[in-house]
Design a protein around this motif. Structure first.
Motif, mmCIF file in Angstrom:
data_model
loop_
_atom_site.group_PDB
_atom_site.id
_atom_site.type_symbol
_atom_site.label_atom_id
_atom_site.label_comp_id
_atom_site.label_asym_id
_atom_site.label_seq_id
_atom_site.Cartn_x
_atom_site.Cartn_y
_atom_site.Cartn_z
ATOM 1 N N ILE A 43 0.678 -1.431 0.172
ATOM 2 C CA ILE A 43 -0.065 -0.054 -0.127
ATOM 3 C C ILE A 43 0.843 1.789 -0.149
ATOM 4 N N GLY A 44 0.592 1.744 -1.183
ATOM 5 C CA GLY A 44 1.650 3.736 -1.047
ATOM 6 C C GLY A 44 0.890 4.558 -1.773
ATOM 7 N N GLY A 45 1.680 5.850 -1.571
ATOM 8 C CA GLY A 45 0.733 7.027 -2.589
ATOM 9 C C GLY A 45 0.103 7.086 -3.401
ATOM 10 N N PRO A 46 -0.043 7.791 -4.131
ATOM 11 C CA PRO A 46 -0.704 6.919 -5.721
ATOM 12 C C PRO A 46 0.468 7.095 -6.330
ATOM 13 N N GLY A 47 0.589 6.661 -7.724
ATOM 14 C CA GLY A 47 0.868 6.851 -8.356
ATOM 15 C C GLY A 47 0.688 6.189 -10.122
ATOM 16 N N GLU A 48 1.361 6.351 -11.150
ATOM 17 C CA GLU A 48 0.779 6.488 -12.408
ATOM 18 C C GLU A 48 -0.479 5.572 -12.998
ATOM 19 N N ARG A 49 0.012 4.362 -12.320
ATOM 20 C CA ARG A 49 -0.930 3.184 -13.009
ATOM 21 C C ARG A 49 -2.103 3.159 -11.754
ATOM 22 N N SER A 50 -1.834 3.462 -10.153
ATOM 23 C CA SER A 50 -2.854 2.884 -8.911
ATOM 24 C C SER A 50 -2.808 3.823 -8.062
ATOM 25 N N ALA A 51 -3.888 4.163 -7.160
ATOM 26 C CA ALA A 51 -3.580 4.842 -6.094
ATOM 27 C C ALA A 51 -4.027 3.823 -5.000
ATOM 28 N N TRP A 52 -4.205 4.319 -3.434
ATOM 29 C CA TRP A 52 -5.189 3.539 -2.340
ATOM 30 C C TRP A 52 -6.382 5.052 -2.190
ATOM 31 N N ARG A 53 -7.203 4.236 -1.646
ATOM 32 C CA ARG A 53 -7.904 4.917 -1.103
ATOM 33 C C ARG A 53 -8.228 4.452 0.611
ATOM 34 N N ALA A 54 -8.619 4.938 1.305
ATOM 35 C CA ALA A 54 -9.021 4.687 2.723
ATOM 36 C C ALA A 54 -10.374 4.620 2.994
ATOM 37 N N ALA A 55 -11.247 4.071 3.598
ATOM 38 C CA ALA A 55 -12.671 4.733 4.485
ATOM 39 C C ALA A 55 -12.385 4.721 5.945
ATOM 40 N N PRO A 56 -13.106 5.570 6.743
ATOM 41 C CA PRO A 56 -12.827 5.740 7.845
ATOM 42 C C PRO A 56 -13.990 3.919 8.768
ATOM 43 N N ARG A 111 -3.268 19.600 3.763
ATOM 44 C CA ARG A 111 -3.075 19.271 5.002
ATOM 45 C C ARG A 111 -3.179 17.789 5.864
ATOM 46 N N ALA A 112 -2.530 16.569 6.182
ATOM 47 C CA ALA A 112 -2.460 15.458 5.988
ATOM 48 C C ALA A 112 -2.337 15.139 7.769
ATOM 49 N N GLY A 113 -2.820 13.269 7.422
ATOM 50 C CA GLY A 113 -2.476 13.139 9.397
ATOM 51 C C GLY A 113 -2.643 11.642 9.057
ATOM 52 N N TRP A 114 -2.300 10.461 10.327
ATOM 53 C CA TRP A 114 -1.924 9.114 10.150
ATOM 54 C C TRP A 114 -2.499 8.845 10.878
ATOM 55 N N ALA A 115 -2.828 7.783 10.653
ATOM 56 C CA ALA A 115 -4.122 7.140 11.056
ATOM 57 C C ALA A 115 -3.858 6.214 11.073
ATOM 58 N N SER A 116 -4.553 4.667 12.374
ATOM 59 C CA SER A 116 -3.535 2.808 12.025
ATOM 60 C C SER A 116 -4.684 2.488 10.859
ATOM 61 N N ALA A 117 -4.091 1.449 10.524
ATOM 62 C CA ALA A 117 -4.920 1.058 9.274
ATOM 63 C C ALA A 117 -5.787 0.095 9.664
ATOM 64 N N ARG A 118 -5.215 0.088 10.973
ATOM 65 C CA ARG A 118 -6.871 -1.008 11.822
ATOM 66 C C ARG A 118 -8.349 -0.579 11.404
ATOM 67 N N ARG A 119 -7.707 0.569 12.047
ATOM 68 C CA ARG A 119 -9.553 1.362 11.587
ATOM 69 C C ARG A 119 -9.555 1.905 10.401
ATOM 70 N N LEU A 120 -9.192 1.357 9.564
ATOM 71 C CA LEU A 120 -9.368 1.798 8.391
ATOM 72 C C LEU A 120 -9.603 0.679 7.012
ATOM 73 N N LEU A 121 -10.402 0.895 6.053
ATOM 74 C CA LEU A 121 -10.955 0.177 5.095
ATOM 75 C C LEU A 121 -10.365 0.434 4.053
ATOM 76 N N VAL A 122 -9.001 -0.119 3.663
ATOM 77 C CA VAL A 122 -7.826 0.158 2.565
ATOM 78 C C VAL A 122 -8.504 -0.505 1.576
ATOM 79 N N ARG A 123 -8.860 0.074 -0.058
ATOM 80 C CA ARG A 123 -9.063 -0.188 -1.321
ATOM 81 C C ARG A 123 -7.985 0.601 -2.411
ATOM 82 N N PRO A 124 -7.561 -0.047 -3.155
ATOM 83 C CA PRO A 124 -6.643 0.243 -4.391
ATOM 84 C C PRO A 124 -7.604 1.119 -5.182
ATOM 85 N N THR A 125 -7.009 1.809 -6.348
ATOM 86 C CA THR A 125 -7.931 2.403 -7.791
ATOM 87 C C THR A 125 -7.026 2.804 -8.284
ATOM 88 N N PRO A 126 -7.527 2.501 -9.768
ATOM 89 C CA PRO A 126 -6.948 2.421 -11.337
ATOM 90 C C PRO A 126 -7.180 3.504 -11.521
#
Length: 254
Positions: A43-56, A111-126
């Motif tokens: 899981i990483g930052g936005p790139g040319e082929r994909s990105a990740w989004r997180a739902a609280p 504006r940005a911040g850090w959150a625990s992945a245990r509290r997020l639903l993380v999914r990729p997006t193209p």
């Protein structure tokens, strides 16, 4: 909004792997978190082929840095404020815990911040959107491939569209004959000039055109900072990506 009543095993979508031992006082390992287990994609930052989004999943505490290493709490990610957030980067600590840095709505624009992945639903997006202020266009990419270039109206010289990496926060259906046209895609971006506008906070969005906004032709720099598209173009955008697929995708403005 998608149903968030998922099991705790689904909430912990990022399995944490940290094989490098860190000495006392070290902040975090440089390993990225992986989705679905050690063999899963990083899981990483936005790139040319994909990105990740997180739902609280509920109201999630957000910190300036990693807690335990001087990271103070700066607020919370609330699904009532944003369905999905753009993932900027991740860190897996030596204790085997994953932290996700997300772009937050509100000022300032970075504006940005850090959150625990245990509290997020993380999914990729193209999907990703790239707005060019000089050419006054919005490019739509899927998996790194340009799908379509849309002509746009961008901010006027006195009220420019702010540059940066943002994400879509919410999607609203509107009256096609209204000033904002058929759809409004609110961004994490805010005007650098207008602190308040039309009773709001100066939020910048991507929206359609109708009524008085039709007097500014596509390809012009005439808006208060928003990116305006023809109704048929933004209708295509929402239909192609999907209303639920738009929040959290990266929008680069340059």
């Amino acid at each position: 909004m998608a149903d968030r009543k998922v099991s705790s095993s689904l909430c912990a979508v990022a399995v944490l792997v940290a094989t490098l031992l860190i000495g006392p006082g070290a902040a975090a390992a440089s390993h990225s978190c992986r989705a679905g287990g050690p063999a899963g994609p990083p899981i990483g930052g936005p790139g040319e082929r994909s990105a990740w989004r997180a739902a609280p999943v509920g109201v999630v505490p957000v910190y300036r840095g990693i807690p335990g290493t001087g990271g103070e709490r700066i607020g919370a990610a609330d699904p009532a404020a944003a369905d999905w957030l753009l993932v900027l980067r991740t860190l897996a600590t030596a204790g085997g815990r994953c932290w996700v840095k997300v772009r937050l709505p509100g000022r300032p624009n970075r504006r940005a911040g850090w959150a625990s992945a245990r509290r997020l639903l993380v999914r990729p997006t193209p999907w990703r959107l790239v707005a060019s202020l000089p050419s006054r266009t919005l490019d739509v990419y899927r998996g790194g491939h340009l799908l379509r270039m849309l002509h746009a109206v961008v901010g006027a010289p006195d009220t420019p569209t702010p540059p940066g990496i943002f994400s879509i926060v919410h999607v609203w259906r509107a009256d096609p004959d209204s000033f904002v046209g058929s759809w409004v895609l609110g961004l994490t971006a805010h005007s650098d000039v207008l602190r308040h506008f039309e009773g709001g906070s100066g939020e910048v969005g991507i929206h359609g055109r109708g009524g008085a906004s039709l007097s500014d032709p596509l390809g012009s720099a005439a808006s208060h900072g928003c990116i305006r598209l023809a109704n048929r173009a933004i209708d295509w955008l929402v239909r192609t990506i999907g209303r639920d697929g738009l929040p959290g995708i990266p929008v680069r403005v340059s």
